[in-house]
Design a protein around this motif. Sequence first.
Motif, mmCIF file in Angstrom:
data_model
loop_
_atom_site.group_PDB
_atom_site.id
_atom_site.type_symbol
_atom_site.label_atom_id
_atom_site.label_comp_id
_atom_site.label_asym_id
_atom_site.label_seq_id
_atom_site.Cartn_x
_atom_site.Cartn_y
_atom_site.Cartn_z
ATOM 1 N N LEU A 172 1.281 -0.667 0.049
ATOM 2 C CA LEU A 172 0.379 0.205 0.569
ATOM 3 C C LEU A 172 1.118 1.078 0.257
ATOM 4 N N ILE A 173 1.127 1.940 -0.845
ATOM 5 C CA ILE A 173 1.271 3.216 -0.971
ATOM 6 C C ILE A 173 0.698 4.367 -1.214
ATOM 7 N N LEU A 174 1.088 5.355 0.103
ATOM 8 C CA LEU A 174 -0.426 7.007 0.735
ATOM 9 C C LEU A 174 0.822 7.151 0.449
ATOM 10 N N GLU A 175 0.867 8.802 -0.900
ATOM 11 C CA GLU A 175 1.260 9.726 -1.042
ATOM 12 C C GLU A 175 0.489 10.232 -1.767
ATOM 13 N N ASP A 176 0.474 11.448 -1.711
ATOM 14 C CA ASP A 176 -0.594 13.018 -2.509
ATOM 15 C C ASP A 176 -0.277 13.272 -3.107
ATOM 16 N N GLU A 177 1.757 13.242 -4.080
ATOM 17 C CA GLU A 177 1.199 13.725 -4.399
ATOM 18 C C GLU A 177 2.012 12.842 -5.704
ATOM 19 N N ILE A 178 1.874 13.029 -7.400
ATOM 20 C CA ILE A 178 1.793 12.293 -8.011
ATOM 21 C C ILE A 178 2.662 11.941 -8.212
ATOM 22 N N PRO A 179 3.656 12.947 -8.773
ATOM 23 C CA PRO A 179 5.515 12.342 -9.264
ATOM 24 C C PRO A 179 5.947 11.925 -7.713
ATOM 25 N N ALA A 180 6.045 12.074 -6.364
ATOM 26 C CA ALA A 180 6.728 11.106 -5.696
ATOM 27 C C ALA A 180 5.999 9.459 -5.701
ATOM 28 N N TYR A 181 4.567 9.429 -6.032
ATOM 29 C CA TYR A 181 4.425 8.542 -6.332
ATOM 30 C C TYR A 181 4.819 7.342 -7.100
ATOM 31 N N GLU A 182 5.365 8.202 -8.113
ATOM 32 C CA GLU A 182 5.464 8.175 -9.526
ATOM 33 C C GLU A 182 7.317 7.342 -9.447
ATOM 34 N N LYS A 183 7.338 7.436 -8.810
ATOM 35 C CA LYS A 183 9.057 7.634 -7.851
ATOM 36 C C LYS A 183 9.165 6.158 -7.532
ATOM 37 N N LEU A 184 8.408 6.099 -6.470
ATOM 38 C CA LEU A 184 8.029 6.033 -5.095
ATOM 39 C C LEU A 184 7.986 3.589 -6.396
ATOM 40 N N LEU A 185 6.904 4.365 -6.714
ATOM 41 C CA LEU A 185 6.522 2.695 -7.808
ATOM 42 C C LEU A 185 7.624 2.763 -9.181
ATOM 43 N N ALA A 186 8.637 3.149 -9.107
ATOM 44 C CA ALA A 186 9.670 3.127 -10.029
ATOM 45 C C ALA A 186 11.087 2.632 -8.662
ATOM 46 N N ASN A 187 11.083 2.709 -8.388
ATOM 47 C CA ASN A 187 12.049 1.731 -7.522
ATOM 48 C C ASN A 187 11.819 0.616 -6.834
ATOM 49 N N LEU A 188 10.507 0.732 -6.554
ATOM 50 C CA LEU A 188 9.868 -1.016 -5.382
ATOM 51 C C LEU A 188 9.660 -1.417 -7.446
ATOM 52 N N GLU A 189 9.661 -1.006 -7.944
ATOM 53 C CA GLU A 189 9.648 -2.826 -9.413
ATOM 54 C C GLU A 189 11.125 -2.428 -10.331
ATOM 55 N N SER A 190 12.587 -1.520 -10.203
ATOM 56 C CA SER A 190 13.828 -2.169 -9.627
ATOM 57 C C SER A 190 14.365 -3.258 -8.915
ATOM 58 N N TYR A 191 13.623 -2.895 -7.635
ATOM 59 C CA TYR A 191 14.102 -3.451 -6.036
ATOM 60 C C TYR A 191 13.449 -4.793 -6.299
ATOM 61 N N PHE A 192 12.603 -4.710 -6.722
ATOM 62 C CA PHE A 192 12.039 -6.419 -6.725
ATOM 63 C C PHE A 192 12.177 -7.129 -7.857
ATOM 64 N N SER A 193 12.310 -7.871 -7.828
ATOM 65 C CA SER A 193 12.942 -9.305 -9.078
ATOM 66 C C SER A 193 11.432 -9.302 -9.625
ATOM 67 N N GLU A 194 11.085 -10.088 -8.733
ATOM 68 C CA GLU A 194 9.429 -10.234 -8.885
ATOM 69 C C GLU A 194 7.862 -9.899 -8.772
ATOM 70 N N ALA A 195 7.274 -9.445 -9.398
ATOM 71 C CA ALA A 195 6.051 -8.439 -9.991
ATOM 72 C C ALA A 195 4.919 -8.651 -8.314
ATOM 73 N N PHE A 196 4.509 -7.394 -8.098
ATOM 74 C CA PHE A 196 3.805 -7.151 -6.843
ATOM 75 C C PHE A 196 2.569 -6.308 -7.526
ATOM 76 N N LEU A 197 1.873 -7.070 -6.391
ATOM 77 C CA LEU A 197 -0.051 -6.075 -6.587
ATOM 78 C C LEU A 197 0.454 -4.617 -5.989
ATOM 79 N N HIS A 198 -0.108 -3.781 -5.685
ATOM 80 C CA HIS A 198 -0.262 -2.384 -5.063
ATOM 81 C C HIS A 198 -1.003 -1.454 -5.209
#
Length: 254
Positions: A4-30
């Motif tokens: 679960l990502i709690l973030e009101d700023e769209i660019p900050a959310y996109e940055k977090l998601l990109a870093n999560l996708e880069s970190y985890f080798s397997e797919a995840f739901l969010h």
Amino acid sequence: MRILILEDEIPAYEKLLANLESYFSEAFLHDWARSNEKARAFLAHENYDFILSDIQLLDGISFDVFNTVKIDCPIIFCSAHDEYLFEAFRTNGIAYILKPYTKEDIRQALDKFQSFFKTESYQPIHNDTIHLLKSALEQEKTSYKKRFVIKKSNGIQLLNVSDISLIEASGDFCLAMDYKGKKHPISDTLGNIQQMLNPLKFFRINRSQIAHIDYIENIESHFKNRLLIQLTGIKEKVMTSSSTTSDFRKWLEQ
């Protein structure tokens, strides 16, 4: 894995998601919520492996969610707050990523999740801790900002508020320019930053700029009831808006 990502700023959310996708080798739901109301709706129907949470959401602080909804999973906070609040997080051993963060900051926080949070020694965050963090946040709000923690490629640097000549909105963050002409990124809105600063020292001269009175070198009249201001360390002159000029003149005479 579900996050679960709690973030009101769209660019900050996109940055977090990109870093999560880069970190985890397997797919995840969010799931993504920009408000406390939406966060409560998700938490009422879903279970999460961990939560990435900003502190300030569209309709209040995320502490209010964690204080009313039982959270059994780890929380990694991401915020621009420092000083009192940062110390409160550190003292309570809570994972905390200080904005503006780097990919390495995210990696370290997720490593902590992978190693420590998944062990049996992990204890969910308690209401007493939430109350302590809320108190620290209130204490931070009642004191004017003394310094900003600036994340740069070579590490963390401290920028004293007394050294700032001008603060300017720049997209989804702000740039603080010191009296030497150096620029420092601050991941927060101009409105929030204005509330942190001593109003006897700083004035919002127009919609996108805040000036420091100690670094005003010269003021000259301009057309349409505006004033041109020369600030130390700033090459180009800045300008008051027509609507702020009168209040600015009064502020100078305090």
